[in-house]
Structures are given as C-alpha cells and as structure tokens.
Scaffold this motif. Structure first.
Motif, PDB file in Angstrom:
ATOM      1  N   UNK A 285      29.511 -69.708 -22.329  1.00 13.29           N
ATOM      2  CA  UNK A 285      29.754 -71.107 -21.942  1.00 13.29           C
ATOM      3  C   UNK A 285      29.309 -72.042 -23.073  1.00 13.29           C
ATOM      4  N   UNK A 286      28.124 -71.750 -23.660  1.00 13.93           N
ATOM      5  CA  UNK A 286      27.626 -72.634 -24.723  1.00 13.93           C
ATOM      6  C   UNK A 286      28.567 -72.639 -25.929  1.00 13.93           C
ATOM      7  N   UNK A 287      29.107 -71.482 -26.254  1.00 13.62           N
ATOM      8  CA  UNK A 287      30.025 -71.435 -27.404  1.00 13.62           C
ATOM      9  C   UNK A 287      31.246 -72.316 -27.146  1.00 13.62           C
ATOM     10  N   UNK A 288      31.753 -72.217 -25.925  1.00 17.14           N
ATOM     11  CA  UNK A 288      32.926 -73.016 -25.562  1.00 17.14           C
ATOM     12  C   UNK A 288      32.583 -74.513 -25.558  1.00 17.14           C
ATOM     13  N   UNK A 289      31.412 -74.831 -25.017  1.00 20.17           N
ATOM     14  CA  UNK A 289      31.013 -76.249 -24.943  1.00 20.17           C
ATOM     15  C   UNK A 289      30.848 -76.809 -26.363  1.00 20.17           C
ATOM     16  N   UNK A 290      30.235 -76.025 -27.229  1.00 16.23           N
ATOM     17  CA  UNK A 290      30.023 -76.470 -28.618  1.00 16.23           C
ATOM     18  C   UNK A 290      31.370 -76.783 -29.276  1.00 16.23           C
ATOM     19  N   UNK A 291      32.323 -75.855 -29.107  1.00 13.61           N
ATOM     20  CA  UNK A 291      33.652 -76.056 -29.711  1.00 13.61           C
ATOM     21  C   UNK A 291      34.363 -77.264 -29.091  1.00 13.61           C
ATOM     22  N   UNK A 292      34.241 -77.373 -27.761  1.00  8.18           N
ATOM     23  CA  UNK A 292      34.917 -78.483 -27.081  1.00  8.18           C
ATOM     24  C   UNK A 292      34.330 -79.815 -27.539  1.00  8.18           C
ATOM     25  N   UNK A 293      33.002 -79.881 -27.654  1.00 13.55           N
ATOM     26  CA  UNK A 293      32.355 -81.120 -28.095  1.00 13.55           C
ATOM     27  C   UNK A 293      32.750 -81.438 -29.537  1.00 13.55           C
TER      28      UNK A 293
END
Ligand SMILES: Nc1ncnc2c1ncn2[C@@H]1O[C@H](COP(=O)(O)OP(=O)(O)OP(=O)(O)O)[C@@H](O)[C@H]1O
Ligand SMILES: [Mg+2]
Length: 407
Positions: A285-293
C-alpha cells in the motif's frame, strides 16, 4: 497572464519493497525474535532450537537476514537454504541437502582422517580429506549404519572442523520448512532424519543449532514426525505488526530518504487500518501511495489515498494468482469459510457444515469438507492450529473472497 507551475525537486526512488523475501527499508517490530535467537546462541549445550511460524507475507524470509547477521556477529557460521519439496522427498535428498549446505562453509577446510582399510578396520596412518562435497560424501559412505548414523557422523566431523577453525558453532537455517513431511507410503522419513540427527549432535554437545521458518502447519508437521520435537524447539510466532510498529514500518522508510513527501496523519491511519499490520500489505500500500502522491504532486492534485484502486491492485497482485490455482470445490469451500464470522480467526468443520446447510448446499457433508480442507492445507492456504481448529494461512483472504463475490 498564465502562471507557470513551480519546478519541483526530483523525488528519491520509492523506498518501499513489497515482494517475496525483499528486505524492507525498515524492519519493524521483530526485536523479540532477535533477542530470543541471541539467547539461543548462548546455550551450552544446545537444548532448544528456533521455530518461526507465520502466515504468508508476514516476514519470515526477510527476518533470516538479520538473524544471520546476529549469528555472524557472535562468531557462528550460518548455513542453510529453502526447504524445498524436492529436499523432503526422500532421506537421500535430505542428507544431500544438508551436506550441500554445510559444504558451503567447509569446502576450503581439510582434516586428517584415519585411512580406511577394506573391512572398515582403521589403520594407524591418516590421510588428508578435503571437506568439499566429494570429501563429505566419501566420509558419509565410510560410516556404518543407517542414513541417520552416517549423516550424524559426517556433520559431527564438519562442525568440529569449523569449530577448530575458530567458529563458535553452526546455525542451520531453513525457510519454507512447512514442506517437511514424511512419506510413509515410500518408507521415507526425511523429517525424522533431520530431527534425529540434530538431537544426536546436540546431545554430544556439538553446537549445531536448527532454525526453521514456515507456515503455521510447521509445528504440527514436526510433532507428527517426532513427538520429542515439542521439547526440541522454542516457537516464536511471527504475527502481524502492532499499531505503533505498523506506523514505524510506514514512516521510517520515508525518513530514510529524507521525508520528501509527508504522508498526512489521516493517510497513515488509513494505511494502518487497511493493512491491518500485515507487513506485505504495508509495503504494497505504501509503495502505491508514494507513487500516487508523486504523480498528484506533479499535477497539483490533492494528496489523498486512492485506497479503492490500491485494493484492486493488491487483489490482482497478491490473491488472484493463488485463487486461480484452485478447483471449483476448493473455491466453494473457501466461500463458505469467508461467510463465517470467525473466518479471520479459527473455524471448525461443524461451522462450515452449518454454513453449507444454511446456503442450501446439502452435498457438503463432514467427510467432503474434511477432504477439501486437507487439499487446501497441502496448498498452504489452510492450517490446523494447536486447538485442532482450522485457520486461513493467507492473511485477510476472506476479505478478498467477499470482494470477489460482490464484484
Ligand atoms: N518486520 C517488517 N517490517 C516491515 N516490512 C516487512 C517486515 N517483514 C516483512 N516485511 C515486508 O513484507 C514482505 C513479505 O516478507 P517475506 O517475503 O519475508 O514474507 P514471508 O513470511 O516469507 O512470506 P511467504 O510465506 O509468502 O514466503 C516483504 O516485502 C518485506 O519487505
Ligand atoms: Mg518467505
């Protein structure tokens, strides 16, 4: 006049590491296991070995690396590998596995060994034997008796040679050890062999320590093979992370790369809730959130967590592969399990049977359920706990199944 957008500094590479055995940027909350292992290294003689059972993705493989570092810092040699199904197929495969592993540490050593004469009478002369695979196999063959006698003999020599060369002891570490099984039909008992050999070495005060990680079925498999295994191991189950540990697993990797983009308090709380503290989900989830941000920062959008999309991707990445391998019967049973209130904890055959009756599935009697549960256990999706009840071996699987049913 149109205002030009400010040029944003480039972001550091995404620090999160969702994967299988990929070291996390920050290993959260495994101090108990590390301390326990350190205490076990201090035993003289070795009375207890280490068992690290845990669900899929909870961090068994990545914990082996810091354990290895700890062992090395205490002067111990670390050998081992994955306990593949192939290694557990026969006693021969098991002894070759163990010799191949110890050989990684001993191959540059040589020992003086009494020359063997025909008829196994030892002469007064000695010969030099190199402890490479060939030498180890020759030594193995030179011992009389059963496979366990031969293997104990050669490991005794190898461990003593390593100790003579300055090592404190040898850790034998095996991942995926739930594959350990007996093959009574073929009269092959590789698990008993492993346990017998280590018990004998340890009784002789040889510092050879066994570390096994695997799904929670592991403990039962060992007890089935040898009841004394309960006394031979200390179990340190790897559970999901607590809330503060999960927060560390989320935030520390960001600090490590200079906190280029602060996750808001709400975002962090949402990630804690959605991951439920399971390490793989935290990384994913954190990897996805980082990329999305990172994307939204460029386009100037508000930095909110696109959780629905992330869960969708998590389903495709983590669960779908496992789901697609199942038969219709196995899927039906898992759907029934997912409908139980206690599906994320323990459940019984009776509960499944009741759910089947409620759903109008009359063909699901006890013995059919039992058989399908066993096939799911062999697939590593279900396991029996200490109370004889069943549990899902994949975290939050029931949520995925319910999402499937809804879509
Ligand atoms: N203590 C931890 N803190 C933060 N992240 C972790 C921790 N433990 C594991 N992870 C991350 O979780 C993921 C899964 O770890 P790992 O592959 O070790 O799990 P596993 O238990 O061996 O899974 P499997 O049963 O499928 O082999 C990896 O991406 C890893 O980086
Ligand atoms: Mg693993």
């Amino acid at each position: 006049m149109e205002q030009s957008k400010p040029i944003l500094p480039a972001l550091p590479a995404n620090p999160y590491r969702p994967g299988a055995g990929h070291a996390p940027p920050f290993l959260a909350g495994r101090e108990t296991q590390l301390r326990r292992f350190e205490a076990l290294l201090g035993q003289e003689p070795i009375l207890k070995n280490l068992l690290l059972p845990g669900l899929r993705g909870v961090g068994k493989t990545v914990l082996l690396e810091p354990l290895r570092e700890l062992a090395r810092s205490h002067g111990w040699i670390w050998v081992g590998s994955e306990m593949s199904e192939a290694a557990c197929i026969s006693e021969e495969a098991m002894y070759i596995r163990l010799l191949a592993d110890i050989c990684m540490a001993t191959s540059s050593l040589t020992i003086d060994y009494p020359t063997l004469q025909v008829g196994f009478t030892r002469s007064a002369s000695t010969q030099q034997i190199s402890l490479d695979m060939e030498g180890l196999k020759a030594l193995y063959q030179s011992f009389p008796g059963l496979v366990s006698d031969k293997l104990t003999g050669v490991l005794r020599i190898a461990c003593k040679a390593l100790i003579a060369a300055g090592a404190k002891g040898v850790v034998f570490a095996y991942d995926e050890a739930q594959n350990l099984s007996e093959r009574a039909d073929d009269r092959q008992y590789p698990t008993s062999l492993l346990l017998d050999v280590f018990q004998r070495l340890q009784r002789e005060n040889i510092p050879a320590l066994l570390v096994l990680t695997g799904l929670p079925t592991l403990s039962a498999r060992l007890v089935e093979a040898r009841t004394y295994s309960e006394r031979m191991f200390t179990s340190e189950p790897l559970s999901k992370l607590t809330e503060p540990q999960t927060r560390d697993a989320i935030l520390r990797p960001l600090y490590l790369v200079g906190n280029p983009m602060a996750f808001s308090v709400e975002s962090v709380e949402l990630i804690i809730k959605q991951s439920d503290g399971y390490p793989y989900f935290v990384q994913f989830i954190c990897r996805e959130v980082y990329d999305a941000f990172a994307q939204r920062r460029i386009s100037g959008q508000q930095l909110s967590v696109p959780m629905a999309e992330i869960i969708h991707r998590l389903d495709a990445d983590f669960y779908s592969g496992r789901w697609s391998m199942l038969t219709d019967r196995q899927r039906d049973l898992l759907r029934l399990i997912a409908s139980l209130e206690s599906s994320d904890e323990e459940f019984t055959i009776l509960q499944i049977e009741e759910a089947a009756t409620k759903a109008g599935l009359k063909s699901r009697d006890k013995s059919t359920i039992n058989k399908t549960l066993r096939s799911l256990t062999d697939r590593g999706l279900v396991y029996k706990d200490r109370h004889g009840k069943y549990c899902l071996a994949v975290p939050m699987l029931s949520g995925f199944i319910r999402r499937q049913a809804e879509s």
